[in-house]
Write an enzyme that holds these catalytic residues in place. Structure first.
Site, PDB file in Angstrom:
ATOM      1  N   ALA A  65       0.863  -1.180   0.000  1.00 55.20           N
ATOM      2  CA  ALA A  65       0.000   0.000   0.000  1.00 55.20           C
ATOM      3  C   ALA A  65       0.900   1.231   0.000  1.00 55.20           C
ATOM      4  O   ALA A  65       2.055   1.166   0.438  1.00 55.20           O
ATOM      5  CB  ALA A  65      -0.874  -0.023   1.240  1.00 55.20           C
ATOM      6  N   GLY A 109       0.445  -5.136   0.701  1.00 52.42           N
ATOM      7  CA  GLY A 109      -0.712  -5.173  -0.194  1.00 52.42           C
ATOM      8  C   GLY A 109      -0.374  -5.774  -1.556  1.00 52.42           C
ATOM      9  O   GLY A 109      -1.248  -6.318  -2.235  1.00 52.42           O
ATOM     10  N   GLU A 112      -0.625  -9.409  -1.074  1.00 53.10           N
ATOM     11  CA  GLU A 112      -2.059  -9.703  -0.902  1.00 53.10           C
ATOM     12  C   GLU A 112      -2.806  -9.646  -2.236  1.00 53.10           C
ATOM     13  O   GLU A 112      -3.686 -10.455  -2.507  1.00 53.10           O
ATOM     14  CB  GLU A 112      -2.665  -8.714   0.107  1.00 53.10           C
ATOM     15  CG  GLU A 112      -2.083  -8.925   1.493  1.00 53.10           C
ATOM     16  CD  GLU A 112      -2.455  -7.821   2.469  1.00 53.10           C
ATOM     17  OE1 GLU A 112      -2.096  -6.651   2.213  1.00 53.10           O
ATOM     18  OE2 GLU A 112      -3.107  -8.108   3.470  1.00 53.10           O
ATOM     19  N   GLU A 132       4.225  -5.374   7.103  1.00 55.08           N
ATOM     20  CA  GLU A 132       3.439  -4.312   7.762  1.00 55.08           C
ATOM     21  C   GLU A 132       3.845  -4.116   9.216  1.00 55.08           C
ATOM     22  O   GLU A 132       3.731  -3.016   9.760  1.00 55.08           O
ATOM     23  CB  GLU A 132       1.945  -4.641   7.688  1.00 55.08           C
ATOM     24  CG  GLU A 132       1.328  -4.545   6.304  1.00 55.08           C
ATOM     25  CD  GLU A 132       1.357  -5.844   5.507  1.00 55.08           C
ATOM     26  OE1 GLU A 132       2.152  -6.753   5.845  1.00 55.08           O
ATOM     27  OE2 GLU A 132       0.573  -5.953   4.545  1.00 55.08           O
TER      28      GLU A 132
HETATM   29  C1  HXC Z   1       5.035   4.384  -1.047  1.00 55.36           C
HETATM   30  C2  HXC Z   1       6.991   3.444  -1.777  1.00 55.36           C
HETATM   31  C3  HXC Z   1       6.620   2.173  -1.251  1.00 55.36           C
HETATM   32  C4  HXC Z   1       5.352   2.107  -0.608  1.00 55.36           C
HETATM   33  C5  HXC Z   1       8.544   1.971  -2.167  1.00 55.36           C
HETATM   34  N1  HXC Z   1       8.191   3.259  -2.340  1.00 55.36           N
HETATM   35  N2  HXC Z   1       7.607   1.299  -1.508  1.00 55.36           N
HETATM   36  N3  HXC Z   1       6.201   4.516  -1.674  1.00 55.36           N
HETATM   37  N4  HXC Z   1       4.612   3.219  -0.525  1.00 55.36           N
HETATM   38  N5  HXC Z   1       4.887   0.948  -0.118  1.00 55.36           N
HETATM   39  C6  HXC Z   1       8.939   4.320  -2.997  1.00 55.36           C
HETATM   40  C7  HXC Z   1      10.113   4.785  -2.146  1.00 55.36           C
HETATM   41  O1  HXC Z   1       9.684   5.719  -1.169  1.00 55.36           O
HETATM   42  C8  HXC Z   1      11.005   5.405  -3.184  1.00 55.36           C
HETATM   43  O2  HXC Z   1      10.516   6.682  -3.528  1.00 55.36           O
HETATM   44  C9  HXC Z   1      10.793   4.500  -4.392  1.00 55.36           C
HETATM   45  O3  HXC Z   1       9.558   3.826  -4.172  1.00 55.36           O
HETATM   46  C10 HXC Z   1      11.887   3.449  -4.536  1.00 55.36           C
HETATM   47  O4  HXC Z   1      11.988   2.747  -3.325  1.00 55.36           O
HETATM   48  P1  HXC Z   1      13.350   2.543  -2.518  1.00 55.36           P
HETATM   49  O5  HXC Z   1      13.015   2.249  -1.120  1.00 55.36           O
HETATM   50  O6  HXC Z   1      14.290   3.664  -2.782  1.00 55.36           O
HETATM   51  O7  HXC Z   1      13.905   1.224  -3.269  1.00 55.36           O
HETATM   52  P2  HXC Z   1      14.852   0.117  -2.655  1.00 55.36           P
HETATM   53  O8  HXC Z   1      15.942   0.700  -1.801  1.00 55.36           O
HETATM   54  O9  HXC Z   1      15.239  -0.751  -3.805  1.00 55.36           O
HETATM   55  O10 HXC Z   1      13.917  -0.752  -1.644  1.00 55.36           O
HETATM   56  C11 HXC Z   1      12.811  -1.450  -2.181  1.00 55.36           C
HETATM   57  C12 HXC Z   1      11.886  -1.892  -1.012  1.00 55.36           C
HETATM   58  C13 HXC Z   1      11.518  -0.661  -0.154  1.00 55.36           C
HETATM   59  C14 HXC Z   1      12.596  -2.954  -0.159  1.00 55.36           C
HETATM   60  C15 HXC Z   1      10.663  -2.546  -1.649  1.00 55.36           C
HETATM   61  O11 HXC Z   1      11.047   0.372  -1.023  1.00 55.36           O
HETATM   62  C16 HXC Z   1      10.456  -0.934   0.860  1.00 55.36           C
HETATM   63  O12 HXC Z   1      10.739  -1.540   1.918  1.00 55.36           O
HETATM   64  N6  HXC Z   1       9.227  -0.482   0.608  1.00 55.36           N
HETATM   65  C17 HXC Z   1       8.118  -0.583   1.546  1.00 55.36           C
HETATM   66  C18 HXC Z   1       7.610  -1.990   1.618  1.00 55.36           C
HETATM   67  C19 HXC Z   1       6.471  -2.114   2.608  1.00 55.36           C
HETATM   68  O13 HXC Z   1       6.641  -1.841   3.832  1.00 55.36           O
HETATM   69  N7  HXC Z   1       5.300  -2.532   2.156  1.00 55.36           N
HETATM   70  C20 HXC Z   1       4.113  -2.650   2.973  1.00 55.36           C
HETATM   71  C21 HXC Z   1       3.327  -1.382   2.938  1.00 55.36           C
HETATM   72  S1  HXC Z   1       1.983  -1.415   4.065  1.00 55.36           S
HETATM   73  P3  HXC Z   1      11.416   8.000  -3.423  1.00 55.36           P
HETATM   74  O14 HXC Z   1      10.459   9.101  -3.772  1.00 55.36           O
HETATM   75  O15 HXC Z   1      11.951   8.044  -2.041  1.00 55.36           O
HETATM   76  O16 HXC Z   1      12.479   7.766  -4.463  1.00 55.36           O
HETATM   77  C22 HXC Z   1       0.851  -2.328   3.305  1.00 55.36           C
HETATM   78  C23 HXC Z   1      -0.445  -2.469   4.062  1.00 55.36           C
HETATM   79  C24 HXC Z   1      -1.369  -3.405   3.363  1.00 55.36           C
HETATM   80  O17 HXC Z   1       1.003  -2.797   2.224  1.00 55.36           O
HETATM   81  C25 HXC Z   1      -2.762  -3.093   3.724  1.00 55.36           C
HETATM   82  C26 HXC Z   1      -3.714  -3.450   2.630  1.00 55.36           C
HETATM   83  C27 HXC Z   1      -3.357  -3.033   1.269  1.00 55.36           C
END
Ligand code: HXC
Length: 258
Positions: A65, A109, A112, A132
């Protein structure tokens, strides 16, 4: 139709839906989820479409998400808008098969969403996770329920409690994905699987999807009865006559969805 966050291409009876927010690793924001619901509904209603393939980019199917979009929301906001409710449910309402073609990250997400598809073909670069917990929340689009059904309680707990990522190989071993292919061949394999599905009788295709999904919702006895009655009902179709006649005559069947 033109979308802001998707690229949709319909060709040879297959609707290819590509998540397209490269700047955010296809993070699922409200626009993307609303557009995805719209594209799925359109594909389901389009007589030319017989199978749907959902994919992302090489680097990410979807990294979850959109954290930027939800970070400042309050309980009242997310409860009132039923965040990740209505739009995501279109995945479940879609009657035609949906294959997830996953390369790179399928997290939160994103994982999911992949699990809401009918099956997952993974590139050998795919990484699945429910991280999460690292954000102080839990999965909200089915992760605790679906991942547990896919991989069992122990591994599901491990994934949700530690937030670790799983490789494609581990995902195949534990039954989360149906096959792993070299990253370069991912789309070729997914489209070939979709083409195989598109050749079948749509009546049998819709029936088998309903029957398999029913196994998650009911007792074994009721599920077996549901399956048997569906099996019986397909004898009312021309496609059953054609399929069996073609086998006996040693030729390819010509299904007409009748
Ligand atoms: C918003 C995101 C994002 C996310 C990545 N980005 N994941 N933006 N929401 N979930 C953005 C980063 O901020 C960054 O933007 C760009 O994408 C590239 O990501 P990086 O982190 O620089 O890439 P990298 O170092 O290769 O790492 C990749 C990654 C990491 C390991 C996937 O991005 C990460 O951990 N992302 C979050 C994963 C996460 O926690 N997902 C769960 C979300 S909660 P900028 O502008 O900084 O360049 C969820 C709740 C579900 O899903 C509920 C129901 C849907």
């Amino acid at each position: 139709m033109a979308y802001e966050t998707l690229i949709v291409d319909i060709e040879d009876h297959i609707a290819l839906i590509k998540l397209n927010r490269p700047e955010a690793l296809n993070a699922l924001n409200s626009t993307l989820l609303a557009e995805l619901a719209k594209a799925l509904k359109a594909a389901d209603e389009n007589d030319k479409v017989r199978c749907i393939v959902l994919t992302g980019s090489e680097k990410a199917f979807a990294a979850g998400a959109d954290i930027k979009e939800m970070a400042e929301k309050t309980f009242v906001d997310v409860y009132t808008e039923d965040m990740f409710g209505t739009d995501a449910e279109q995945m479940l309402r879609t009657r035609k098969p949906i294959i997830a073609a996953v390369s790179g990250y399928a997290l939160g997400g994103g994982c999911e969403l992949a699990m809401m598809c009918d099956f997952i073909i993974a590139a050998d670069t795919a990484k699945f996770g429910q991280p999460e917990i690292n954000l102080g929340v839990v999965a909200g689009m089915g992760g605790t329920q679906r991942l547990t059904r896919f991989v069992g309680k122990s591994k599901s707990m491990d994934m949700h409690l530690t937030g670790r990522f799983m490789t494609a190989e581990e995902a195949e071993r534990c039954g989360l994905v149906s096959r792993v292919v070299p990253a370069k061949k991912l789309m070729e394999e997914a489209m070939a699987a979709a083409a195989k599905i598109a050749e079948k009788s749509m009546l049998a295709t819709l029936a088998v999807k309903e029957a398999v999904n029913r196994s998650y919702e009911t007792t074994l006895r009721e599920g077996l009865l549901f399956e048997r009655r569906l099996f019986h009902s397909l004898f009312a179709t021309e496609d059953q006559k054609e399929g069996m006649a073609a086998f006996l005559q040693k030729r390819e069947p010509q299904f007409r969805d009748k």
